[in-house]
Design a protein around this motif. Structure first.
Motif, PDB file in Angstrom:
ATOM      1  N   SER A 114      18.914  30.893  29.352  1.00 50.72           N
ATOM      2  CA  SER A 114      19.381  29.856  28.430  1.00 50.72           C
ATOM      3  C   SER A 114      20.692  30.242  27.746  1.00 50.72           C
ATOM      4  O   SER A 114      20.974  29.792  26.649  1.00 50.72           O
ATOM      5  N   ILE A 115      21.486  31.107  28.381  1.00 48.93           N
ATOM      6  CA  ILE A 115      22.800  31.439  27.845  1.00 48.93           C
ATOM      7  C   ILE A 115      23.682  30.203  27.944  1.00 48.93           C
ATOM      8  O   ILE A 115      23.839  29.622  29.014  1.00 48.93           O
ATOM      9  N   THR A 116      24.233  29.783  26.807  1.00 48.96           N
ATOM     10  CA  THR A 116      24.919  28.493  26.786  1.00 48.96           C
ATOM     11  C   THR A 116      26.306  28.586  26.176  1.00 48.96           C
ATOM     12  O   THR A 116      27.209  29.171  26.759  1.00 48.96           O
ATOM     13  N   GLU A 117      26.460  28.016  25.000  1.00 52.63           N
ATOM     14  CA  GLU A 117      27.785  27.810  24.426  1.00 52.63           C
ATOM     15  C   GLU A 117      28.473  29.113  24.026  1.00 52.63           C
ATOM     16  O   GLU A 117      27.836  30.071  23.603  1.00 52.63           O
ATOM     17  N   LEU A 118      29.783  29.082  24.134  1.00 50.92           N
ATOM     18  CA  LEU A 118      30.610  30.208  23.724  1.00 50.92           C
ATOM     19  C   LEU A 118      30.629  30.298  22.198  1.00 50.92           C
ATOM     20  O   LEU A 118      30.897  29.314  21.518  1.00 50.92           O
ATOM     21  N   ILE A 119      30.336  31.483  21.665  1.00 49.73           N
ATOM     22  CA  ILE A 119      30.392  31.692  20.221  1.00 49.73           C
ATOM     23  C   ILE A 119      31.660  32.439  19.831  1.00 49.73           C
ATOM     24  O   ILE A 119      32.373  32.061  18.909  1.00 49.73           O
ATOM     25  N   LEU A 120      31.930  33.522  20.531  1.00 52.38           N
ATOM     26  CA  LEU A 120      33.009  34.427  20.141  1.00 52.38           C
ATOM     27  C   LEU A 120      33.874  34.754  21.343  1.00 52.38           C
ATOM     28  O   LEU A 120      33.356  35.045  22.429  1.00 52.38           O
ATOM     29  N   SER A 121      35.185  34.693  21.144  1.00 51.41           N
ATOM     30  CA  SER A 121      36.112  34.996  22.224  1.00 51.41           C
ATOM     31  C   SER A 121      37.263  35.849  21.702  1.00 51.41           C
ATOM     32  O   SER A 121      37.898  35.493  20.700  1.00 51.41           O
TER      33      SER A 121
ATOM     34  N   GLU B  33      34.001  37.757  25.860  1.00 51.91           N
ATOM     35  CA  GLU B  33      33.315  36.574  25.377  1.00 51.91           C
ATOM     36  C   GLU B  33      31.856  36.899  25.079  1.00 51.91           C
ATOM     37  O   GLU B  33      31.255  37.756  25.722  1.00 51.91           O
ATOM     38  N   LEU B  34      31.307  36.203  24.078  1.00 48.82           N
ATOM     39  CA  LEU B  34      29.888  36.301  23.746  1.00 48.82           C
ATOM     40  C   LEU B  34      29.353  34.888  23.595  1.00 48.82           C
ATOM     41  O   LEU B  34      29.926  34.081  22.865  1.00 48.82           O
ATOM     42  N   ARG B  35      28.233  34.596  24.278  1.00 47.28           N
ATOM     43  CA  ARG B  35      27.668  33.248  24.278  1.00 47.28           C
ATOM     44  C   ARG B  35      26.299  33.204  23.615  1.00 47.28           C
ATOM     45  O   ARG B  35      25.632  34.220  23.475  1.00 47.28           O
ATOM     46  N   GLN B  36      25.896  32.013  23.213  1.00 46.74           N
ATOM     47  CA  GLN B  36      24.570  31.809  22.652  1.00 46.74           C
ATOM     48  C   GLN B  36      23.506  32.256  23.650  1.00 46.74           C
ATOM     49  O   GLN B  36      23.591  31.963  24.840  1.00 46.74           O
ATOM     50  N   GLY B  37      22.504  32.967  23.161  1.00 38.34           N
ATOM     51  CA  GLY B  37      21.409  33.399  24.011  1.00 38.34           C
ATOM     52  C   GLY B  37      21.687  34.650  24.813  1.00 38.34           C
ATOM     53  O   GLY B  37      20.822  35.112  25.557  1.00 38.34           O
ATOM     54  N   GLU B  38      22.869  35.239  24.646  1.00 36.50           N
ATOM     55  CA  GLU B  38      23.257  36.394  25.458  1.00 36.50           C
ATOM     56  C   GLU B  38      22.989  37.704  24.718  1.00 36.50           C
ATOM     57  O   GLU B  38      23.204  37.813  23.516  1.00 36.50           O
TER      58      GLU B  38
ATOM     59  N   ARG C 179      19.906  33.802   9.738  1.00 32.20           N
ATOM     60  CA  ARG C 179      20.176  33.154  11.023  1.00 32.20           C
ATOM     61  C   ARG C 179      21.667  33.141  11.393  1.00 32.20           C
ATOM     62  O   ARG C 179      22.273  32.072  11.591  1.00 32.20           O
ATOM     63  N   PRO C 180      22.278  34.307  11.510  1.00 31.63           N
ATOM     64  CA  PRO C 180      23.699  34.357  11.882  1.00 31.63           C
ATOM     65  C   PRO C 180      23.893  33.954  13.344  1.00 31.63           C
ATOM     66  O   PRO C 180      22.981  34.087  14.167  1.00 31.63           O
ATOM     67  N   GLN C 181      25.076  33.492  13.655  1.00 30.60           N
ATOM     68  CA  GLN C 181      25.380  33.136  15.045  1.00 30.60           C
ATOM     69  C   GLN C 181      25.591  34.365  15.915  1.00 30.60           C
ATOM     70  O   GLN C 181      25.341  34.332  17.119  1.00 30.60           O
ATOM     71  N   VAL C 182      26.074  35.440  15.314  1.00 33.37           N
ATOM     72  CA  VAL C 182      26.361  36.676  16.054  1.00 33.37           C
ATOM     73  C   VAL C 182      25.638  37.843  15.395  1.00 33.37           C
ATOM     74  O   VAL C 182      25.699  38.001  14.170  1.00 33.37           O
ATOM     75  N   ILE C 183      24.955  38.644  16.198  1.00 30.28           N
ATOM     76  CA  ILE C 183      24.305  39.862  15.730  1.00 30.28           C
ATOM     77  C   ILE C 183      24.974  41.041  16.439  1.00 30.28           C
ATOM     78  O   ILE C 183      25.053  41.065  17.668  1.00 30.28           O
ATOM     79  N   LEU C 184      25.465  41.999  15.661  1.00 32.01           N
ATOM     80  CA  LEU C 184      26.159  43.159  16.197  1.00 32.01           C
ATOM     81  C   LEU C 184      25.323  44.398  15.907  1.00 32.01           C
ATOM     82  O   LEU C 184      25.066  44.720  14.744  1.00 32.01           O
ATOM     83  N   ALA C 185      24.892  45.071  16.955  1.00 39.51           N
ATOM     84  CA  ALA C 185      24.004  46.234  16.824  1.00 39.51           C
ATOM     85  C   ALA C 185      24.722  47.483  17.327  1.00 39.51           C
ATOM     86  O   ALA C 185      25.073  47.569  18.497  1.00 39.51           O
TER      87      ALA C 185
ATOM     88  N   ASP D 183      15.628  41.019  21.912  1.00 34.44           N
ATOM     89  CA  ASP D 183      15.477  40.072  23.013  1.00 34.44           C
ATOM     90  C   ASP D 183      14.780  38.801  22.537  1.00 34.44           C
ATOM     91  O   ASP D 183      15.180  37.688  22.893  1.00 34.44           O
ATOM     92  N   SER D 184      13.757  38.940  21.703  1.00 34.40           N
ATOM     93  CA  SER D 184      13.044  37.760  21.204  1.00 34.40           C
ATOM     94  C   SER D 184      13.907  36.958  20.241  1.00 34.40           C
ATOM     95  O   SER D 184      13.823  35.722  20.202  1.00 34.40           O
ATOM     96  N   LEU D 185      14.761  37.634  19.483  1.00 29.89           N
ATOM     97  CA  LEU D 185      15.635  36.937  18.543  1.00 29.89           C
ATOM     98  C   LEU D 185      16.607  36.014  19.255  1.00 29.89           C
ATOM     99  O   LEU D 185      16.779  34.847  18.854  1.00 29.89           O
ATOM    100  N   ARG D 186      17.234  36.495  20.306  1.00 30.11           N
ATOM    101  CA  ARG D 186      18.250  35.657  20.960  1.00 30.11           C
ATOM    102  C   ARG D 186      17.606  34.497  21.730  1.00 30.11           C
ATOM    103  O   ARG D 186      18.286  33.580  22.174  1.00 30.11           O
ATOM    104  N   ARG D 187      16.293  34.547  21.911  1.00 31.06           N
ATOM    105  CA  ARG D 187      15.578  33.439  22.532  1.00 31.06           C
ATOM    106  C   ARG D 187      15.014  32.462  21.508  1.00 31.06           C
ATOM    107  O   ARG D 187      14.693  31.315  21.846  1.00 31.06           O
ATOM    108  N   SER D 188      14.877  32.906  20.259  1.00 35.14           N
ATOM    109  CA  SER D 188      14.213  32.087  19.254  1.00 35.14           C
ATOM    110  C   SER D 188      15.147  31.102  18.560  1.00 35.14           C
ATOM    111  O   SER D 188      14.692  30.083  18.055  1.00 35.14           O
ATOM    112  N   TYR D 189      16.426  31.395  18.507  1.00 36.57           N
ATOM    113  CA  TYR D 189      17.391  30.461  17.924  1.00 36.57           C
ATOM    114  C   TYR D 189      18.761  30.771  18.522  1.00 36.57           C
ATOM    115  O   TYR D 189      18.965  31.842  19.104  1.00 36.57           O
ATOM    116  N   PRO D 190      19.713  29.846  18.425  1.00 36.12           N
ATOM    117  CA  PRO D 190      20.990  30.021  19.133  1.00 36.12           C
ATOM    118  C   PRO D 190      21.895  31.088  18.516  1.00 36.12           C
ATOM    119  O   PRO D 190      22.710  30.804  17.642  1.00 36.12           O
TER     120      PRO D 190
END
Length: 228
Positions: free
Chosen positions: A4-11, A35-40, A167-173, A193-200
């Motif tokens: 479910s990797i979808t929209e581009l968040i960060l480029s 690039e980093l996309r939603q769900g990735e 609920r941030p759009q980008v999580i940096l670990a 892994d569960s976080l990126r599947r639970s919300y965009p």
């Protein structure tokens, strides 16, 4: 792999970062495009000194690139004001660190709710959302415990709650499993892994651990400030 990797968040487009080292200029990043996309779940690998921390700091709007373009959620932030970057960083980005960085004088619940309070959420709502987040990672019974009373795996789960409760759009670990044994490390990556599947949201994880990196959708390798 997340289907479910979808929209581009960060480029990042041809981003470089230079530092004045006195008699010379050090180029920590050299024309990096990413690039980093939603769900990735994106893995970032490379030896020490390759530019990983600098890249994560630019992705997190902590430092500005010396050149290149930076697009976040459709907004060109290349020349954004300090105030704009600060607001985006506080509301749209979550940071997870190797050494947890929890405040020792606050309980687990208070550490998690603090990020919500800083975003203007009422104390009552912040506490409720913090307790919900802790319950989702199996730590509700530890909500009133202080960091010194928690194990390494528990500390990192609290830190993840703190980084993601708004609920941030980008999580940096940054090396989120670096202080944990293999079993606890996989538990942390399971949680990411569960976080990126639970919300965009999109997650970028720096790691030296090949086992953890294999869990990512893709991996970029940095060497001498360049993606190879």
């Amino acid at each position: 792999m997340n289907n479910s990797i979808t929209e581009l968040i960060l480029s990042l487009d041809q981003v470089s970062k230079e530092y004045d080292a006195g008699r010379s200029i050090v180029r920590a990043l050299d024309r990096v495009s990413l690039e980093l996309r939603q769900g990735e779940l994106l893995g970032i690998a490379g030896p020490s000194g390759s530019g990983k921390s600098t890249l994560l700091s630019i992705m997190g709007l902590v430092i500005r690139p010396s050149s290149g373009r930076m697009i976040f959620a459709g907004r060109d932030l290349t020349h954004g004001s300090d105030g704009v970057l600060r607001d985006m960083r506080r509301k749209e980005i979550g940071f997870i660190f190797q050494y947890f960085h929890l405040l020792p004088t606050l309980t687990a619940e208070e550490n998690v709710s603090l990020s919500l309070l800083l975003n203007g959420v009422s104390l009552h709502e912040a506490n409720e959302r913090a307790r919900l987040a802790l319950s989702q990672v199996g730590l509700l019974e530890r909500a009133s415990h202080y960091p010194t009373q928690l194990s390494g795996g528990e500390l990192q789960r609290v830190a993840i709650c703190r980084a993601t409760v708004h609920r941030p759009q980008v999580i940096l670990a940054d090396e989120p499993t670096g202080n944990l044994d293999t079993a606890r490390g996989h538990e942390i990556v399971d949680l990411l892994d569960s976080l990126r599947r639970s919300y965009p949201c999109g997650i970028a994880m720096v790691s030296h651990n090949e086992e953890m990196l294999e869990r990512c959708d893709r991996i970029v390798h940095l060497r001498d400030g360049k993606i190879g």
